[in-house]
Design an enzyme around this catalytic site. Structure first.
Site: not given
Length: 890
Positions: A36-37, A98
């Protein structure tokens, strides 16, 4: 080495940034870069930043290595985490670490919002499909079942949170906008409050309160703060709010509960405010108190919130607003401030109480010095004089602030004179301390202060200035002196306010004029006092002003001449009172006649007020023909006849009231005709005719050089807008929507100062003249229905160039083909800021718009083609883009 993008375009290496640049972020983005970046995340990040949302995104940080301690601290320091679950998210151990950290932070109050980008939430929740495959591979590779299990639990918990699911059923731009709007609303609710100009001695009190609140515990907890007025309860409560609000899903500071609950439907309004803030819906309405309490209970049970109720004085206020702690979700915190310690004990719902004590001598010295000398200690020459003030004020912050401000910049001689004067007043309580500043005013300033305290708190400054000017009180300089001495303040809406204690002090001064006989006082504001004076016909020449607003509608049997003994009456304000008999007398010296719901058709025949400034008679049966045959007042500047259903025509005001500034005729649904002379009222600034449904006849022309606002909204029968033969540079806002106007006169070009224009309706088309292009200051244009612009500007090339340079929007209308489009040349119109188009059924395309545009709102334009929509969506610099069709989207 990773780079972190910082607002303003600079960037730092990750190690130096973590060491030296730690700060809170609004949003932390967790995502799988390869998925998705370059697309979704890039657009989401830009959209968040454009809305002023400080967002953390790593800049191609190498994956595969162990997540650093500094990176984990970035997650901890963020208020919101957005997790973008994509197809290959779980294949990255970095992403999973994360995620585990984010779920941990959620338990400490961080808002976590998942985005399911082209993946099913159930796959994430149950680790099916690619998520299951990825975790199976991690188990084989790592041989650390405990760690993988923690990832599974984190995935399950995060997927159970309500978030956003992108299914390709709308554009990515619209989907991103929905996310940004919700995050923006959350941030708006999480803004800190202004605490104080000089927040002296607050930190130690905050820490003591935080110990009692015990934010780490998971139970709902309520704390009551009590102390005398002016001791700083509200200030400390705001400071506590700022310290902890980001730990909660929602936080709200409900100010002035006592004052707001005292007005008609006050509790309902407070309930609406609380519900609107917790739900984010500013249009929510409550029909009754019981229903509102039930709605609040349902909401509070499901959200971890921080709520502060400020200045509560009755138990039913608490019961109707928050019930008890059993209404609140786990982890919620409620703070109540009150002057009444007994109220907290009687409720028996507070887990703890905190007494706000007066300042110690050193703290008082610092606070006073900040106000008097603008530093934390006094000038050497003033040391002894300062000590006298500290002894006198006895640690009350409000008194220290007021006296300090009044002495700032004064000579030693003036200080000594003032302190000698202060000492003559008994030091019994706060009332006496506050009254010291009042005694230092001159006679006109005293009258201004008492009039504000008794009648005009919360009114617009300009309105009050006009009234008090006519009383020869010199209010421009007088009000400024009161502001300088911290006795009153002006808010951002230009309304006048004062602290409750100061208002009480002023009213107590008036009460002391005659404690037992209200008819001998200068001002009456309590309904009971007014009731006694009027029903027993006790009036006197002492009475300067009377406010008689009944809490409920009431019929009174009064003498027709009940005001005859009040020859010096200046202000008369009546509401919810029906005088059953006629009224034979009103004092001619009235400056304000404010009588809502006046049920007589006319005022006394002998009433000739030459100095009347404000005539406010909303929801009355008054007939203006009769009224203005007698009233001839050059001082009359404010008139409000809102919702008067017996008014059929507006008579000649130019002869009767030539200097009127504000004329409010909203909702006068029987009004048909307005006298031509009204168009020549050159002092009129605001003319509101909204929803005058029967209005048909306006002045043939208007020449109002002072007019700033004119609204004919919902005047369905108005077919013609008046000519404007002269330039009207002050008219800034003109609303002609939902009228029957089919074309504007060419003289519309004389509205040279016009900035906002709203025009059109859904029941007829409107043709604009070529002179519309002369409105060079127009920057907000609202179009409803089919509004047709002229094809061109004539043959003159210079006129065309000027038109392109100054015009804010341009439409063309091809006759017969019904092909309504915006010209490509609109790109040159750099002034355009907002474009709103509604119900334009023939609008087919919108070209590229100027860079300066701030928002576009296009509704129910059913012919707008898909290519034009696509181009609009690609203009990603727009912070607000609304494109919707009621038929398709409800």
């Amino acid at each position: 080495m990773a780079l972190v993008t910082i607002k303003g375009g600079s960037s730092y290496s990750s190690s130096s940034y973590f060491t030296h640049q730690l700060k809170n972020f609004d949003v932390f983005l967790s995502f799988r870069g390869e998925d998705t970046r370059l697309g979704f995340i890039s657009h989401l990040y830009n959209a968040l930043c454009q809305r002023g949302i400080n967002t953390f995104i790593d800049d191609n940080l190498p994956r595969g290595e162990e997540i650093s301690t500094g990176f984990l601290k970035i997650i901890e320091s963020s208020r919101i985490s957005i997790i973008v679950f994509s197809e290959n998210y779980a294949s990255s151990t970095w992403c999973l670490d994360e995620l585990a950290k984010i779920v941990e932070c959620k338990k400490n109050g961080q808002l976590v919002q998942p985005v399911f980008y082209s993946v099913d939430p159930s796959e994430v929740r149950n680790q099916k499909g690619k998520f299951g495959e990825a975790l199976f591979k991690h188990e084989e590779k790592l041989k650390d079942n405990k760690k993988v299990q923690s990832w599974r639990e984190a995935l399950h918990e995060a997927a159970n949170i309500s978030g956003w699911h992108y299914r390709h059923d709308c554009t990515e731009s619209k989907f991103i906008q929905e996310i940004v709007e919700e995050i923006s609303n959350y941030k708006l609710h999480q803004m800190p409050l202004f605490v104080a100009k000089y927040p002296v001695a607050i930190n130690s009190r905050i820490e003591a309160i935080l110990v009692q609140l015990d934010i780490g515990s998971n139970d709902a907890r309520m704390l009551g703060m009590y102390g005398p007025g002016g001791v700083g309860k509200t200030t400390i409560a705001k400071a506590v709010y700022n310290k902890i609000f980001y730990y909660f899903e929602r936080s709200y500071f409900l100010e002035n509960v006592r004052e707001k609950s005292g007005i008609f439907d006050g509790i309902i309004q407070l309930q609406e405010m609380l519900l609107c803030e917790t739900l984010g819906n500013r249009h929510l309405k409550v029909c009754n108190e019981s229903k509102g309490a039930s709605m609040i209970e349902n909401i509070l049970r499901n959200k971890r919130i921080l709520l502060i109720l400020d200045d509560v004085d009755k138990s039913d206020q608490i019961e109707r607003l928050i019930g008890g702690c059993d209404w609140f979700a786990s982890g919620s915190r409620i703070i109540i401030t009150t002057r009444n310690k007994h109220l907290l004990h009687a409720l028996r719902i507070c887990h703890s109480t905190y007494m706000v004590k007066e300042l110690g001598d050193h703290e008082a010295l610092e606070l006073f010095s900040m106000h008097a000398f603008q530093k934390n200690k006094p000038e050497e020459d003033y040391s002894e004089l300062t000590n006298q003030v500290i002894c006198y004020a006895k640690g009350i912050p409000l008194a220290l602030s007021i006296i300090g401000a009044s002495l700032r910049g004064r000579s030693e001689m003036e200080w000594k004179s003032a302190l000698d004067k202060y000492k003559r007043i008994p030091e019994k309580d706060i009332q006496n301390v506050l009254q010291v500043s009042y005694q230092g005013l001159n006679d006109s300033e005293k009258n201004i202060f008492l009039d504000l305290a008794c009648f005009f708190k919360g009114h617009f400054k300009d309105y009050v200035v006009d009234i008090l000017n006519c009383c020869n009180l010199y209010p421009v300089i007088g009000i400024q002196n009161l502001i300088d001495k911290c006795l009153i303040n002006v808010d951002r809406f230009n309304k006048l306010w004062m602290h409750d204690l100061l208002q009480q002090m002023g009213r107590e001064i008036v009460r002391q004029e005659s404690p037992q006989k209200p008819e001998l006082r200068s001002r009456l504001w309590y309904y009971e006092d007014g009731f006694e004076v009027l029903t027993e016909n006790k009036g006197s020449d002492n009475i300067r002003g009377m406010m008689m607003v009944s809490p409920e509608p009431i019929k009174l049997q009064l003498e027709a001449s009940c005001f005859e003994k009040m020859k010096n009456l200046k202000f008369l304000m009546v509401g919810n009172v029906d005088i059953c008999r006629g009224l034979k007398y009103l004092p001619n010296g009235l400056r304000v006649l404010d009588w809502s719901g006046f049920l007589l058709s006319s005022l006394p025949s002998n009433f000739c007020p030459q100095k009347l400034v404000a005539l406010n008679m909303p929801q009355s049966r008054i007939i203006l023909d009769k009224l203005f045959k007698r009233i001839q007042s050059r001082s009359l500047t404010h008139m409000n006849f809102r919702n008067c259903q017996h008014i059929r025509k507006l008579p000649d005001l130019l002869s009767a009231t030539p200097n009127v500034k504000k004329l409010d005729l909203r909702y006068c649904r029987k009004l048909v005709k307005i006298h031509y002379s009204v168009g020549y009222l050159d002092k009129l600034e605001s003319w509101d005719l909204r929803s005058c449904h029967e209005l048909q006849i306006l002045p043939s022309c208007i020449a109002m050089k002072s007019l700033k606002i004119l609204s004919l909204y919902n005047c369905y029968r108005v077919r013609r807008f008046p000519d404007t033969p002269q330039g009207m540079e002050n008219l800034k806002y003109l609303n002609l929507t939902h009228t029957a106007i089919t074309e504007l006169p060419s003289s519309i070009g004389n509205l040279i100062g016009l900035e906002q224009l709203a025009i059109g309706s859904n029941f007829c088309s409107c043709q604009l003249p070529i002179s519309i292009y002369e409105l060079e200051h127009l920057h907000m244009l609202y179009l409803y229905g089919n509004v047709q612009f002229p094809k061109g500007v004539g043959n003159d090339r210079q006129a065309r160039r000027n038109f392109l340079k100054k015009l804010t929007s341009c439409f063309t209308h091809a006759e017969k083909s019904k092909d309504l489009n915006i010209r490509e040349s609109i790109i040159k119109f750099k002034r355009l800021r907002r474009l709103l188009i509604r119900d334009s059924k023939f609008l087919k395309k919108i070209p590229k718009l100027p860079k300066g545009i701030r928002s576009i709102d296009v509704c129910d334009c059913i012919s707008l083609n898909s290519e034009s929509l696509r181009k609009l969506i690609l203009q990603v610099t727009l912070p607000l883009l609304k494109l919707y069709n009621r038929n398709n989207f409800g």
